[in-house]
Design a protein around this motif. Structure first.
Motif: not given
Lengths: 422, 508
Positions: A316, A347, A365, A371
């Protein structure tokens, strides 16, 4: 208001443009770039526009610690937080753009009561009710309250042995009944209680599946935990401290299935890092489980999502930060607080505490994968949490310490996460 | 020629302990450049007790005179003729033995004044007498151990011997020159001299070969230990790209008193993104001062000697490889008062729970090191002019950086025997050099509320960081190279060298 900045211009021109945009010029050019928007704006890579940051500062100050936020049935927000000045658990309900505070536990709520609410968890049911659980630190007891038509009704959870309730705490609604999970200090494991019409039930999570090559390894579970209720039952993600593993407990029928999800090689048992402290969980629109968790070794935040019964892990954001003075890269303590929500689009949005710079970072996302990351504007931001918005976006709440009345306690702020991922 | 010899695990461990942390340098993509080598950075010293055969051989041979008789050899350019009857007496002034590898030995014999007679003979003609003399010279031969087909070892010359003479001459050869066919040499006299020199060198080499064999037989095991003392851990090599340069390794004998293997150590690392880009420090190893072993040692004595220049380069290497970008969760409560947060961060100590949970260190420079003497013994002084120490603690159940200390730090690391097979480095003191403090929660802190508390905290944090690799398992991890029973018995310092004394083990 929007500012459009070209993305593929020569560096010098872009620098000039950036300077110009900071001073209010060039607001109608195409495609902004992260870092080139004026102060008070953030680049939305999806729209290519610098979007004005929406922040709301509540009038309530003196807050400290993790926030528990829920979107209630009427669409308004509710937030539970610890008021460090009153040493009490505060419930703040959003109403017509304002916040209505009240105290639920601690001396501000009940005279002579010990401080309470340092740790809390909240969940909204489908009938407009809000359920809260909190820990009273002094005697390590567990408390529960539900907001009904006649206000809050609170009780001490009788099946939680006083003196054994740890700081990690979560709550959910399963088949219409509140279910609580907490770290039990006496057994270094997670206990689960459920309030039925006839009273509270109590369970202890079984040991995770044995480690290959070390079947008798001791377990220390639940220093961080998250609870969501999937269509098939509760799911608890928890941190196993002895091996630094992320453990997932799911309940099917009348039994728990507890497995180590990340942090080791499932076949060999080889250590693969220190993952899961902390962990956050959310449900997707199809009831699929999404977990966000910290990689303590590499200072990064990972997300795991179940696909066809198999969890796929992806990055992420990470804590790498340039040091222009020394021309080096250093790593921030990223993810000491985590929150994740899944939008109706499926998402995910993740908020993470950068505990080195005291900033909040949010990653949304993209539909195409990956991301896009935002630095939430401001300084001295702590304890972020995410909520979904009625317009299918996400909002990030956090405590602002920069404008606090006293050091170490803050005001609630909110930022609407741009639709950057779309 | 450069040979990639795998480094000593203990040396790599020393790298780690000097770095004091857990970096993960990546393998280098290209070979180390020759200029990266530090000749004499590491020495292994064997005392005479370890090499009795070598010492005895040298002692017995030096001062003797060798009677040399060279077998007749044919004239190089004449079909029918030969040099005949060459004899001389060769006084052996000195004998030096040098290993370039454990299996390859170079013998250099220094000879005194010599004279000899011989004759040129052609078939069907009378011989022509000549004399030869030199003021002195040397003969150098190379020998090596080879494994035979029956698995036995044999010693053989590995190249043509090289003889060098001073003041060489032959008697007036005019009477003989007519007998010689035209030669390529510029002077027929030179041609004769060259012939004699070559043949004498061959003969002397053959004469020395048994000596070399005896030395090999007696000392091969020991010399092998010298050169293989560091062949252990390929993982360390790939991580730190530390190597020895083969052709710089040699053993020099000092009048039979001791022998030392001097190794050139090359270090380099790809820069980790967290490390500042600082060039390899220019350093030259100091000459090794002779040192008497500590009294009361056992029969076998030897020492691993690390030059200060190498210590400095290892520190540079570790820093460049990112090993100083470290985090520790250990030892943070050492000597730390329960009220540390109140002493240092009174504004927020109410919300800080317990002792610090961890500390991080970020280097802003490359460390300098030097060997120093302390009241407790020889020590490594480690100075980082620019660095940042981050103290992490729990605030309302959440890990946060609560204090940063930026500036210079100086630590003193004291080598200490840990049992008989390991060396530990204890951080005995930490000094802050012009540091300033701040807190992400509060901003800059003009002055710490308590200097003593800050010093204690910094020391505890750096102790934790250095504790990650503070043990040097010198022998426990090297069961092969050193004789069984060898133990580490002492650490001290001479000038710019750190001596690690070893003793014990089986006799040769």
């Amino acid at each position: 208001m929007s500012v459009r900045v070209p993305s593929a211009l020569p560096i010098l021109f872009r620098a000039v443009l950036a300077i110009a945009s900071v001073y209010g010029c060039s607001k109608d050019v195409l495609n902004c770039e992260t870092g080139l928007c004026p102060s008070g704006f953030a680049c939305n890579p999806g729209s290519g526009q610098c979007e004005e940051l929406a922040t709301t500062v509540t009038s309530t100050s003196g807050l400290l610690g993790r926030l528990s936020a829920v979107r209630m049935a009427d669409g308004q927000l509710g937030v539970a937080a610890f008021n460090s000045e009153r040493k009490s658990l505060m419930w703040m309900r959003e109403s017509q753009g304002d916040w209505q505070p009240s105290f639920l536990a601690g001396p501000a709520a009940t005279a002579q009561e010990a401080p309470a609410g340092h740790t809390s968890a909240a969940v909204a049911d489908g009938d407009g009710g809000v359920h809260l659980a909190w820990r009273r630190a002094g005697d390590s007891t567990l408390w529960y309250a539900v907001q009904g038509p006649n206000g809050w009704q609170r009780e001490e959870v009788p099946v939680a042995v006083p003196g054994t309730v740890g700081a990690a705490l979560a709550i959910g609604i399963w088949q219409g009944h509140p279910v609580l999970a907490w770290r039990a200090l006496d057994i270094q494991n997670v206990r689960v209680a459920r309030k039925m019409s006839e009273g509270w039930t109590l369970e202890t999570l079984p040991q995770p599946t044995a480690l290959p090559g070390d079947p008798t390894a001791a377990v220390d579970l639940g220093r961080s935990l998250a609870l969501v209720v999937t269509p098939s039952g509760p799911a608890i993600a928890a941190y196993e401290a002895n091996r630094g593993d992320l453990v997932l407990a799911t309940r099917a029928a009348d039994a728990w299935n507890v497995t180590r999800l990340a942090g080791l090689d499932p076949k060999t048992g080889a250590d693969q890092g220190d993952l899961g402290m902390p962990v956050a969980a959310a449900l997707g629109p199809a009831g699929d489980l999404v977990l966000a968790y910290r990689d303590r070794v590499h200072d990064r935040v990972l997300l795991a999502r179940a696909k066809s019964g198999v969890f796929a892990q992806e990055l992420v954001m990470d804590g790498q930060r340039e040091d222009p003075v020394h021309k080096t890269t250093r790593s921030d303590l990223l993810g000491s607080v985590l929150s994740v929500v899944v939008l109706p689009t499926g998402l995910a949005v993740v908020a993470a505490q950068d505990a080195s710079t005291m900033r909040v970072r949010v990653a949304a996302e993209r539909p195409a994968g990956g991301f896009v990351s935002y630095d939430v504007p401001g300084t001295l931001q702590v304890w972020p949490t995410l909520v979904t918005q009625p317009d299918a976006t996400a909002a990030c709440l956090w405590l602002d310490l920069a404008n606090a009345a006293r050091p170490g306690s803050g005001r609630l702020q909110r930022w609407n996460v741009p639709r950057g991922g779309q | 020629m450069t040979l990639h010899v795998r480094p000593h695990r203990s040396l790599a461990a020393l790298t780690l302990l000097l770095a004091a942390c857990t970096g993960q340098p990546q393998p280098l993509e290209k070979p180390l450049a020759p200029e990266l080598a530090l000749p004499g950075g590491l020495r292994v010293v064997l005392l005479d007790a370890d090499l009795p055969a070598v010492a005895d051989t040298v002692r017995l041979a030096v001062g003797k005179t060798l009677d040399v008789k060279v077998p007749d050899w044919p004239l190089p350019t004449a079909a029918n003729g030969q040099y005949s009857g060459f004899t001389t007496a060769a006084p052996l002034d000195a004998l030096a033995l040098t290993w370039s590898t454990p299996q390859h030995l170079r013998l250099t014999a220094t000879l005194g004044k010599m004279a000899g007679g011989f004759s040129l003979v052609q078939t069907g003609q009378a011989g022509c007498g000549l004399t030869w003399q030199v003021d002195g010279g040397s003969v150098q031969l190379e020998a090596e151990v080879v494994r035979q087909s029956d698995a036995s070892l044999a010693v053989q010359l590995s190249g043509a011997p090289v003889a060098t003479w001073e003041g060489a001459s032959v008697s007036d050869a005019s009477a003989c020159l007519a007998k010689l066919p035209p030669a390529d040499a510029s002077s027929p006299g030179d041609a004769i001299l060259a012939e004699v020199t070559q043949q004498l060198a061959k003969r002397l080499s053959a004469a020395f070969l048994p000596t070399v064999s005896r030395v090999f037989a007696a000392s091969l095991e020991q010399s092998g230990r010298l050169a293989t003392v560091g062949s252990v851990d390929p993982a360390v090599e790939t991580r730190f790209a530390l190597k020895y340069v083969e052709d710089a390794a040699h053993v020099a004998l000092h009048s039979g008193a001791s022998a030392q293997a001097s190794l050139a150590v090359s270090v380099d690392a790809d820069r980790h993104p967290c490390a500042v880009d600082v060039p390899l420090p220019v350093a030259v190893a100091s000459p090794l001062a002779q040192r008497s072993p500590p009294s009361g040692q056992a029969f076998l004595r030897r020492a691993l000697v690390i030059d200060q220049a190498l210590v400095q380069r290892l520190a540079w290497l570790a820093a460049r490889a990112g090993a100083l970008c470290a985090q520790t969760h250990h030892n943070l409560t050492t000597n730390l008062a329960p009220g540390w947060a109140a002493d240092l961060l009174p504004q927020v100590d109410e919300w800080i729970e317990g002792p610090p949970s961890s500390a991080r260190f970020w280097p802003g420079s490359s460390p300098t090191t030097r060997l120093v003497d302390t009241p407790a013994g020889a020590a490594v002084e480690w100075t980082m002019d620019d660095g940042q120490l981050e103290i992490i603690a729990h605030v309302a159940d959440t890990e946060m950086t609560v204090l940063t200390v930026t500036g210079g730090f100086r630590a003193t690391l004291l080598p200490r025997l840990q049992g008989t097979h390991a060396l530990a480095f204890d951080l005995v003191s930490v000094e802050r050099l012009s540091t300033h403090q701040s807190s992400p929660l509060l901003g800059d802190l003009a002055t710490p509320a308590s200097e003593a508390a800050l010093s204690t905290l910094c020391e505890a944090a750096l102790q934790g960081i250095f504790a990650n690799q503070a043990v040097l398992p010198l022998l426990a991890l090297t069961p092969g190279p050193l004789p069984p029973g060898t133990v580490l018995t002492g650490v001290d310092r001479t000038g710019d060298a750190l001596w690690l004394w070893l003793e014990g083990g089986q006799t040769p």
